[in-house]
Write a protein that holds these residues in place. Structure first.
Motif, PDB file in Angstrom:
ATOM      1  N   PRO A  34       0.791  -1.227   0.000  1.00 33.00           N
ATOM      2  CA  PRO A  34       0.000   0.000   0.000  1.00 33.00           C
ATOM      3  C   PRO A  34       0.826   1.282   0.000  1.00 33.00           C
ATOM      4  CG  PRO A  34       0.205  -0.728   2.255  1.00 33.00           C
ATOM      5  CD  PRO A  34       0.958  -1.728   1.384  1.00 33.00           C
ATOM      6  N   TRP A  35       2.160   1.164   0.089  1.00 33.60           N
ATOM      7  CA  TRP A  35       3.013   2.348   0.292  1.00 33.60           C
ATOM      8  C   TRP A  35       3.053   3.276  -0.913  1.00 33.60           C
ATOM      9  CZ3 TRP A  35       2.553   1.957   5.030  1.00 33.60           C
ATOM     10  CH2 TRP A  35       2.713   0.749   5.709  1.00 33.60           C
ATOM     11  N   THR A 133      -5.730   7.150   5.880  1.00 33.50           N
ATOM     12  CA  THR A 133      -5.852   6.913   7.322  1.00 33.50           C
ATOM     13  C   THR A 133      -5.332   5.541   7.727  1.00 33.50           C
ATOM     14  OG1 THR A 133      -7.803   8.333   7.280  1.00 33.50           O
ATOM     15  CG2 THR A 133      -7.459   7.034   9.270  1.00 33.50           C
ATOM     16  N   ALA A 134      -5.742   4.494   7.041  1.00 35.17           N
ATOM     17  CA  ALA A 134      -5.314   3.127   7.390  1.00 35.17           C
ATOM     18  C   ALA A 134      -3.800   2.970   7.233  1.00 35.17           C
ATOM     19  CB  ALA A 134      -6.050   2.105   6.523  1.00 35.17           C
ATOM     20  N   GLU A 135      -3.258   3.507   6.155  1.00 37.52           N
ATOM     21  CA  GLU A 135      -1.820   3.400   5.908  1.00 37.52           C
ATOM     22  C   GLU A 135      -1.014   4.209   6.927  1.00 37.52           C
ATOM     23  OE1 GLU A 135      -4.105   2.442   2.266  1.00 37.52           O
ATOM     24  OE2 GLU A 135      -4.167   4.103   3.668  1.00 37.52           O
ATOM     25  N   LEU A 136      -1.517   5.369   7.311  1.00 40.74           N
ATOM     26  CA  LEU A 136      -0.854   6.179   8.341  1.00 40.74           C
ATOM     27  C   LEU A 136      -0.851   5.445   9.685  1.00 40.74           C
ATOM     28  CD1 LEU A 136      -2.240   9.698   7.408  1.00 40.74           C
ATOM     29  CD2 LEU A 136       0.166   9.033   7.379  1.00 40.74           C
ATOM     30  N   ASN A 137      -1.946   4.754   9.981  1.00 38.92           N
ATOM     31  CA  ASN A 137      -2.013   3.958  11.213  1.00 38.92           C
ATOM     32  C   ASN A 137      -0.980   2.841  11.194  1.00 38.92           C
ATOM     33  OD1 ASN A 137      -4.025   5.541  12.324  1.00 38.92           O
ATOM     34  ND2 ASN A 137      -5.685   4.242  11.574  1.00 38.92           N
ATOM     35  N   LEU A 138      -0.766   2.218  10.035  1.00 38.58           N
ATOM     36  CA  LEU A 138       0.258   1.170   9.905  1.00 38.58           C
ATOM     37  C   LEU A 138       1.655   1.731  10.153  1.00 38.58           C
ATOM     38  CD1 LEU A 138      -0.910  -0.835   6.746  1.00 38.58           C
ATOM     39  CD2 LEU A 138      -0.697  -1.719   9.080  1.00 38.58           C
ATOM     40  N   ILE A 139       1.943   2.887   9.586  1.00 40.06           N
ATOM     41  CA  ILE A 139       3.256   3.512   9.802  1.00 40.06           C
ATOM     42  C   ILE A 139       3.424   3.855  11.281  1.00 40.06           C
ATOM     43  CG2 ILE A 139       4.714   5.536   9.335  1.00 40.06           C
ATOM     44  CD1 ILE A 139       3.646   5.513   6.460  1.00 40.06           C
ATOM     45  N   THR A 140       2.390   4.378  11.897  1.00 40.91           N
ATOM     46  CA  THR A 140       2.445   4.730  13.319  1.00 40.91           C
ATOM     47  C   THR A 140       2.772   3.503  14.169  1.00 40.91           C
ATOM     48  OG1 THR A 140       0.895   6.546  12.989  1.00 40.91           O
ATOM     49  CG2 THR A 140       1.155   5.753  15.238  1.00 40.91           C
ATOM     50  N   LEU A 170       6.729  15.371   4.528  1.00 42.71           N
ATOM     51  CA  LEU A 170       5.363  15.807   4.849  1.00 42.71           C
ATOM     52  C   LEU A 170       4.627  14.725   5.633  1.00 42.71           C
ATOM     53  CD1 LEU A 170       4.321  17.619   1.541  1.00 42.71           C
ATOM     54  CD2 LEU A 170       5.222  18.622   3.656  1.00 42.71           C
ATOM     55  N   VAL A 171       4.854  13.461   5.276  1.00 43.70           N
ATOM     56  CA  VAL A 171       4.245  12.346   6.022  1.00 43.70           C
ATOM     57  C   VAL A 171       4.785  12.338   7.446  1.00 43.70           C
ATOM     58  CG1 VAL A 171       4.063   9.818   6.191  1.00 43.70           C
ATOM     59  CG2 VAL A 171       3.857  10.938   3.953  1.00 43.70           C
ATOM     60  N   LYS A 172       6.095  12.445   7.585  1.00 41.55           N
ATOM     61  CA  LYS A 172       6.744  12.456   8.901  1.00 41.55           C
ATOM     62  C   LYS A 172       6.182  13.606   9.758  1.00 41.55           C
ATOM     63  CE  LYS A 172      11.508  13.234  10.748  1.00 41.55           C
ATOM     64  NZ  LYS A 172      11.241  13.037  12.090  1.00 41.55           N
TER      65      LYS A 172
END
Length: 178
Positions: A34-35, A133-140, A170-172
């Motif tokens: 998904p990245w 949102t889901a992908e950001l949660n995975l990174i977190t 920007l993601v960081k």
């Protein structure tokens, strides 16, 4: 949360040595699902074009579409591209960049810094909030052990106009609530 940004051009062995135990995530247009969805070229669809009542398939599409060159005005067709190819518009072919139009039907041209602040960052942040949102949660989750976000660009300073802005930064910054 431990998040660092590194160049996609670095060897994986070097990254593993520099950041032992960190998971390396390629978030460029060449990444796996998904990245790859973090790439500004990714066609999420229905992305609001700042200062316009129209939508773009990708952030890069709207960024390139609103660019005004010596030999060519905006190119709204760039907002329709869904295969992540042929989005860039270059000075080699179109002459010097005069600025970014403030909206599809706007009269004002924004300088590079203003365009970053008023067009690119708001559009990219909209995608983070509304599409990832889901992908950001995975990174977190992964960031508790450490994550390296790979990008072709590593400039995280919005005011440094010598290099393109890194979307990985920007993601960081988004995840670190900056």
């Amino acid at each position: 949360m431990k998040i660092v940004v590194a160049s996609k051009r670095k060897k994986i062995e070097t990254l593993n040595k520099e950041y032992p135990g960190y998971e390396v995530l390629d978030i460029t247009s060449k990444a796996e699902d998904p990245w790859v969805k973090f790439s500004p070229f990714y066609p999420h669809g229905n992305i609001p074009i700042p200062f316009s009542n129209e939508l773009s398939q990708s952030v890069e599409g709207l960024w390139q579409a609103l660019k005004v060159f010596e030999k060519e005005d905006i190119d709204i067709q760039k907002t329709l591209i869904t295969n992540m190819k042929g989005i860039k518009r270059t000075v080699r072919r179109l002459g010097k960049v005069k600025g970014h139009r403030k909206g599809i039907h706007g009269n004002k041209l924004l300088g590079y810094l203003e365009a970053r602040k008023q067009i690119y960052i708001p559009a990219y942040n909209w995608v983070l909030r509304n599409k990832l949102t889901a992908e950001l949660n995975l990174i977190t989750e992964k960031a508790s052990n450490g994550v390296v976000l790979l990008d072709y660009e590593t400039n995280g300073d919005i005011n440094d106009l010598r290099k393109p802005l890194s979307h990985a930064h920007l993601v960081k910054q988004y995840l670190e609530k900056n």
